[in-house]
Design an enzyme around this catalytic site. Structure first.
Site, mmCIF file in Angstrom:
data_model
loop_
_atom_site.group_PDB
_atom_site.id
_atom_site.type_symbol
_atom_site.label_atom_id
_atom_site.label_comp_id
_atom_site.label_asym_id
_atom_site.label_seq_id
_atom_site.Cartn_x
_atom_site.Cartn_y
_atom_site.Cartn_z
ATOM 1 N N ASP A 277 0.830 -1.297 0.092
ATOM 2 C CA ASP A 277 -0.156 -0.108 0.100
ATOM 3 C C ASP A 277 0.826 1.280 0.031
ATOM 4 O O ASP A 277 0.597 2.258 0.609
ATOM 5 C CB ASP A 277 -0.882 -0.123 1.101
ATOM 6 C CG ASP A 277 -2.094 0.872 0.950
ATOM 7 O OD1 ASP A 277 -2.333 1.677 0.122
ATOM 8 O OD2 ASP A 277 -2.631 1.192 2.176
ATOM 9 N N GLY A 312 -1.368 5.450 3.528
ATOM 10 C CA GLY A 312 -0.511 4.542 2.592
ATOM 11 C C GLY A 312 0.595 4.557 3.486
ATOM 12 O O GLY A 312 0.878 4.459 4.636
#
Length: 392
Positions: A277, A312
């Protein structure tokens, strides 16, 4: 034809480890796997028994790295990403979008589809698109811009899929929102992975979504209803249903080490996919960046919005593999299964990716005794050699 031999390493195959093993590469494919064998007139790369030769890692959830982002919607951004990911052992990935205005998502998926026509050996291969948003729950927006979150929409997805030339392979959505189950059913009928993420669904709603076709959960524990003894949510449902594959950001920040261990003990190596991610700040240092139209500050290994929301990660896949071994107390074999085999299986590319076997793509990673990446080969071509290392 490109032809060479990797020799004297400990090779991890579908049948287990081969000590003093070798792999013969011809063109983009693996031509032989076994104990050390002499092939006359074949260039040979001598490794060492302390080195592990493993299949390339596959990242199903990555937004960007090295200053570039999928949402930049440029060929240059994707070229930056594909040329640098081999440093962390990633030989293929899904280019992941963000919640944004519809026209920006359209530009991003068109750009990825255009780039995929030029996928070449020697760099990480784009296997398709992970559409993360905008069909999410405003209650679980996380770092997705709430301004651009909309209800699930089959017609809009069809439009984007047409623009993407059919390359959207995975969709993260909130099935409890209006038309959520309808979109899940449509995705299943059209062989696109439906994943629950950024969702506030309850346990029974998750069961309904699984019955409709959900087979995946986006970044387990993050952006979802959790585990509570009276109101079990997505996380518990994901752990209890074998048919659901769960992504895990094993950075020790998004998910505590103890929870990584907990997930592994419940799902096992068959039920988890290690992801990053990661966003554009990965391997680019601390400072201020942009993600989905929002300001992100990276400090001490954390990427956060100005309000402190995690935005993220800056995790590399090699670090994730090392971490899951440490956190979950699992073997290197199990970590590889979660980083290579499972994502290939989910994407339906296990016939050519995810393991070292004759006939498969020569996506190969050489690890040293501390599981650092020494060399990476993408479809038979050297893509990274640690002697030129740029990202530690």
């Amino acid at each position: 034809m490109n032809r060479f031999l990797l020799k004297n390493a400990t090779v991890y195959t579908e049948e287990g480890w081969i000590e003093n093993g070798c792999v013969l590469v011809e063109g983009e494919k693996i031509a032989y796997v076994g104990s050390n064998t002499f092939f006359p007139d074949v260039p040979t790369i001598e490794l060492a028994p302390r080195y592990f030769l493993v299949p390339g890692f596959i990242d199903l959830h990555i937004h960007g790295a090295f200053g570039a982002d999928v949402m930049d919607a440029s060929m240059e951004a994707l070229q930056t990403i594909v040329s640098r990911l081999p440093e962390e052992g990633t030989t293929s990935f899904l280019a992941t979008t963000m919640t944004a205005p519809a026209e920006q998502i359209e530009q991003a998926v068109e750009n990825v589809a255009r780039y995929m026509r030029y996928n070449v050996p020697g760099q990480s291969e784009v296997l398709g698109i992970h559409l993360e948003g905008p069909f999410l729950s405003p209650k679980r927006a996380g770092a997705q811009h709430p301004r651009d979150i909309i209800e699930p929409n089959v017609a809009l997805f069809q439009h984007w899929q047409q623009k993407a030339n059919g390359n959207i392979r995975l969709v993260t959505l909130a099935p409890e929102e209006n038309n959520g189950i309808a979109l899940v059913s449509y995705l299943k009928e059209n062989d696109v992975i439906a994943s629950i993420g950024h969702s506030d669904a309850g346990y029974e709603q998750v069961k309904k979504a699984i019955q409709a076709g959900v087979t995946h959960v986006t970044h387990l524990f993050n952006g979802m209803s959790g585990i509570h003894h009276r109101t079990p949510g997505i996380a518990l449902a994901a752990l209890m249903h074998e048919e659901v594959m769960c992504e895990l950001i094993a950075d020790g920040i998004h998910v505590a080490p103890e929870m990584v261990w907990f997930a592994y003990k419940n799902k096992g190596k068959e039920g988890l996919v290690i992801i990053t991610d990661s966003m554009r700040a990965k391997c680019f240092g601390e400072g201020e960046y942009e993600l989905g139209g929002q300001r992100v500050v990276v400090r001490n290994g954390k990427a956060m919005l100005v309000d402190g929301t995690l935005a993220g990660s800056v995790l590399t896949l090699k670090q994730a593999v090392q971490n899951v071994i440490a956190f979950a107390k699992c073997s290197l074999e199990d970590a590889i299964h979660m980083a290579s085999w499972n994502p290939a299986k989910q994407l339906g590319v296990l016939d050519r990716k995810g393991s070292i076997r004759t006939g498969k793509d020569a996506d190969l990673v050489v690890l040293n005794e501390t599981y650092e990446v020494v060399m990476t080969f993408c479809r038979g071509k050297l893509a990274y050699d640690r002697r030129g290392n740029r990202c530690e």
